[in-house]
Write an enzyme that holds these catalytic residues in place. Structure first.
Site, PDB file in Angstrom:
ATOM      1  N   ASP A 290     -54.068  -2.225  31.844  1.00  0.00           N
ATOM      2  CA  ASP A 290     -54.554  -1.599  30.604  1.00  0.00           C
ATOM      3  C   ASP A 290     -54.339  -0.092  30.647  1.00  0.00           C
ATOM      4  OD1 ASP A 290     -55.989  -1.717  28.005  1.00  0.00           O
ATOM      5  OD2 ASP A 290     -57.346  -0.388  29.073  1.00  0.00           O
TER       6      ASP A 290
ATOM      7  N   HIS B  62     -70.684  -2.849  25.037  1.00  0.00           N
ATOM      8  CA  HIS B  62     -69.488  -2.041  24.832  1.00  0.00           C
ATOM      9  C   HIS B  62     -69.361  -1.669  23.365  1.00  0.00           C
ATOM     10  CE1 HIS B  62     -65.451  -0.546  25.685  1.00  0.00           C
ATOM     11  NE2 HIS B  62     -65.153  -1.001  24.486  1.00  0.00           N
TER      12      HIS B  62
ATOM     13  N   ARG C 238     -49.319   2.577  24.325  1.00  0.00           N
ATOM     14  CA  ARG C 238     -49.715   2.290  22.936  1.00  0.00           C
ATOM     15  C   ARG C 238     -50.050   3.580  22.189  1.00  0.00           C
ATOM     16  NH1 ARG C 238     -54.639  -1.228  23.722  1.00  0.00           N
ATOM     17  NH2 ARG C 238     -54.787  -1.172  21.463  1.00  0.00           N
TER      18      ARG C 238
ATOM     19  N   LYS D 114     -61.338  -5.390  30.404  1.00  0.00           N
ATOM     20  CA  LYS D 114     -62.148  -4.444  31.189  1.00  0.00           C
ATOM     21  C   LYS D 114     -63.585  -4.941  31.335  1.00  0.00           C
ATOM     22  CE  LYS D 114     -60.547  -1.152  28.574  1.00  0.00           C
ATOM     23  NZ  LYS D 114     -60.067  -0.002  27.850  1.00  0.00           N
TER      24      LYS D 114
ATOM     25  N   SER E  33     -57.474  -5.426  25.505  1.00  0.00           N
ATOM     26  CA  SER E  33     -57.765  -4.196  26.248  1.00  0.00           C
ATOM     27  C   SER E  33     -59.267  -4.101  26.547  1.00  0.00           C
ATOM     28  CB  SER E  33     -57.282  -2.998  25.417  1.00  0.00           C
ATOM     29  OG  SER E  33     -57.817  -1.798  25.902  1.00  0.00           O
TER      30      SER E  33
HETATM   31  N1  URA Z   1     -60.927   0.689  23.335  1.00  0.00           N
HETATM   32  C1  URA Z   1     -60.222   0.164  24.359  1.00  0.00           C
HETATM   33  O1  URA Z   1     -60.686   0.157  25.477  1.00  0.00           O
HETATM   34  N2  URA Z   1     -59.015  -0.343  24.101  1.00  0.00           N
HETATM   35  C2  URA Z   1     -58.463  -0.374  22.878  1.00  0.00           C
HETATM   36  O2  URA Z   1     -57.363  -0.856  22.714  1.00  0.00           O
HETATM   37  C3  URA Z   1     -59.207   0.167  21.825  1.00  0.00           C
HETATM   38  C4  URA Z   1     -60.438   0.696  22.095  1.00  0.00           C
END
Ligand code: URA
Length: 433
Positions: free
Chosen positions: A161, A82, A168, A187, A183
Site C-alpha cells: 500500500d 478508522h 496513485r 491496513k 488500501s
Molecule cells: N485512506 C487510505 O488509507 N487509502 C486510500 O486509498 C484512501 C484513504
C-alpha cells in the site's frame, strides 16, 4: 504470467484472477515490477473497475504483503476505528481514551495527514517528547497495561500500500472504490483488530461527495471485513463543513482536550459518542445501544476519559503539562482575522477549502515527505446555522509563514456562504450500516 498480459486483460475489461492479483502485489512489494507497469494497471483498474471478488483478493494480497500484527495476547475483543479522512477530524483523540475508559482495550494504528486532510500522528506530535512509533512489543504491552495505545504504523505493515498509494497520488488514481477499500481494509486487517468501526465521511472535505457514494464505499469495506471474519460496522458522517471549530494540529489537540473536559463542540461530541457506541457494541461488553451511550456519556462527564488520555500521553513519553497549559503546544507567530463581507446566516462552509487553507498556512503536507508546522491552522468562529454581521470574525488564521496569510484569507473567505434566511446545521451522523 507477465504484467503486460495482466494490464491488457484489465484494459479490455477482464476480471483478474487471484493468481494474477497476487503476481502484481508480490512484484510491487519486491520491486520486480517497474512503476510504469504498476501505474498502467492502476489506471486500467480505475477506468474498468474491479468486481467485488477482485477487490477482496486485492485486499488479502495487500494485507499479506508485509507484517501482520497479532493482538491475541491482549484479552478481550480488540476494536479498531478508522476514518476515511476529513478536515478538523480529531475524533481519535477523544474517542480512544473514552472507549478505553469504558473498559474496552483500544489498540489504534494511525497515520499522517496528506493534502487537505489531517492525521492523528501529526496531532499527537504537539505533545513534546511523545513517541508515536511504538514497536509491536511495546504497543501490545501498553494496551495490556493501560488499555490504550496509539501508534504510527510500525515495522513493515502493508508495504504494497505504501508503494501503490504513492503511485496513485501522482497518477490521479486515488479516487476509485476498489483501490480505496483495499488500501484502507488491508491496513486495518494487518493491524490485528477483531472488529472494525469505519467512519465514512460524506461531503466535499472527504472522498465521497454524496451519501450514495459513501454508502457504496461503506458497504464494500463491510463486505471485505466480514469475508475476512472481522465484525465491521460503518458510520456515515458529514464532512461538508469541518468537524468542530479547530483545524490544524495544536489547535485540534486543544479542542480535543476541551472536549474531554466537557466543553466540546456538539458535532465532535455527537460523532465521538456514536462511534463509541458502535465500538462498545462490537466489543461484546455491551449489547444495548442505550446502555452503551449512557456509559460513554458518564465517562466523559466524570473526567474518566480525560484521566485515561493523560495516562496514555504520559505512557508514550508526552509532556502532560500541555493538558493544563495550552501555551506548551507549538504556537504561531502570526495571526489574521478573517471578517464577514456581509450579514446573514451561514448556510454553507466548504470543508475542503478550509483544509487547503490550513495546509497552505503550514499545517498540512502536499507530499508525504513535506515538513509540517504544528502551530499553524484555522479557528472557525462561524459555522453552518450561525448568524453573522458584516465585519464580524469568521475565522482566525495561525501561521509561522507570514507571507501565506493574505493568500489564505483570499482563498478561504468564499468558503462561507452567507444567506438571508436562517438555516439549521444537519446532524453530523447520517446513518449507521
Ligand atoms: N485512506 C487510505 O488509507 N487509502 C486510500 O486509498 C484512501 C484513504
Amino acid at each position: 504470467m507477465n504484467m503486460t498480459d495482466i494490464i491488457a486483460k484489465k484494459r479490455d475489461g477482464g476480471t483478474l484472477s487471484e493468481a494474477e492479483i497476487s503476481f502484481f502485489i508480490t512484484g510491487v512489494t519486491n520491486g520486480s515490477i517497474p512503476d510504469y507497469q504498476s501505474s498502467a494497471l492502476l489506471m486500467a483498474i480505475y477506468l474498468k473497475k474491479m468486481k467485488p471478488r477482485e477487490t477482496t483478493y486485492l485486499t488479502r494480497c495487500m494485507m499479506e504483503s508485509g507484517d501482520q500484527i497479532n493482538l491475541a495476547k491482549i484479552p478481550g475483543t480488540k476494536v479498531d476505528k478508522h476514518s476515511t479522512g476529513g478536515v478538523g477530524d480529531k475524533t481519535t483523540l477523544v474517542l480512544t481514551p473514552l472507549v478505553a475508559a469504558c473498559g474496552v482495550p483500544v489498540a489504534k494504528m494511525t497515520g499522517k495527514g496528506l493534502g487537505h486532510t489531517g492525521g492523528t500522528m501529526d496531532k499527537l506530535e504537539a505533545f513534546a517528547g511523545i513517541r508515536t512509533a511504538l514497536n509491536q512489543a511495546e504497543f501490545i504491552k501498553q494496551v495490556k497495561k493501560l488499555g490504550l495505545a496509539v501508534s504510527g504504523q510500525s515495522g513493515n505493515l502493508v508495504p504494497a500500500d505504501q508503494h501503490l498509494y504513492a503511485l496513485r497520488d501522482v497518477t490521479s488514481t486515488v479516487d476509485n472504490l476498489s483501490l480505496i477499500s483495499a488500501s484502507i481494509m488491508s491496513k486495518k486487517l494487518a493491524s490485528g483488530a477483531d472488529a472494525i468501526v469505519l467512519d465514512v465521511k460524506v461531503g466535499n472535505g472527504g472522498f465521497n461527495p454524496t451519501v450514495a457514494a459513501a454508502r457504496k464505499l461503506a458497504k464494500t469495506m463491510i463486505r471485505i471485513g466480514e469475508q475476512m471474519d472481522r465484525k465491521t460496522v460503518a458510520v456515515i458522517s458529514r464532512m461538508d463543513q469541518p468537524l468542530g471549530r479547530a483545524v490544524g494540529n495544536s489547535l485540534e489537540v486543544i479542542e480535543a482536550i476541551e472536549t474531554l473536559k466537557g466543553n466540546g463542540p456538539k458535532d465532535l461530541v455527537d460523532l465521538s459518542i456514536e462511534l463509541g457506541v458502535q465500538m462498545l457494541l462490537l466489543s461484546g461488553k455491551f449489547s444495548n445501544k442505550t446502555a452503551a451511550k449512557k456509559v460513554l456519556k458518564q465517562q466523559l462527564k466524570s473526567g474518566a476519559a480525560l484521566k485515561m488520555f493523560k495516562k496514555f500521553i504520559k505512557a508514550q513519553g508526552g509532556d502532560i503539562a500541555g493538558i493544563k497549559d495550552y501555551e506548551r503546544f507549538p504556537g504561531a507567530k502570526y495571526t489574521l482575522e478573517v471578517m464577514a463581507p456581509k450579514s446573514g446566516w451561514i448556510n454553507g462552509l466548504t470543508a475542503r477549502t478550509i483544509g487547503l487553507g490550513s495546509m497552505k498556512l503550514g499545517a498540512g503536507r502536499q507530499k508525504k515527505t513535506d515538513p509540517i508546522d504544528l502551530g499553524a491552522g484555522i479557528y472557525l468562529h462561524k459555522k453552518i446555522g450561525e448568524k453573522v454581521k458584516t465585519g464580524e470574525r469568521l475565522a482566525t488564521l495561525y501561521t509561522n509563514r507570514k507571507k501565506t496569510l493574505q493568500e489564505v484569507e483570499d482563498l478561504i473567505t468564499p468558503a462561507w456562504s452567507i444567506g438571508t434566511r436562517a438555516v439549521k446545521a444537519k446532524p453530523v451522523v447520517v446513518e449507521v450500516l
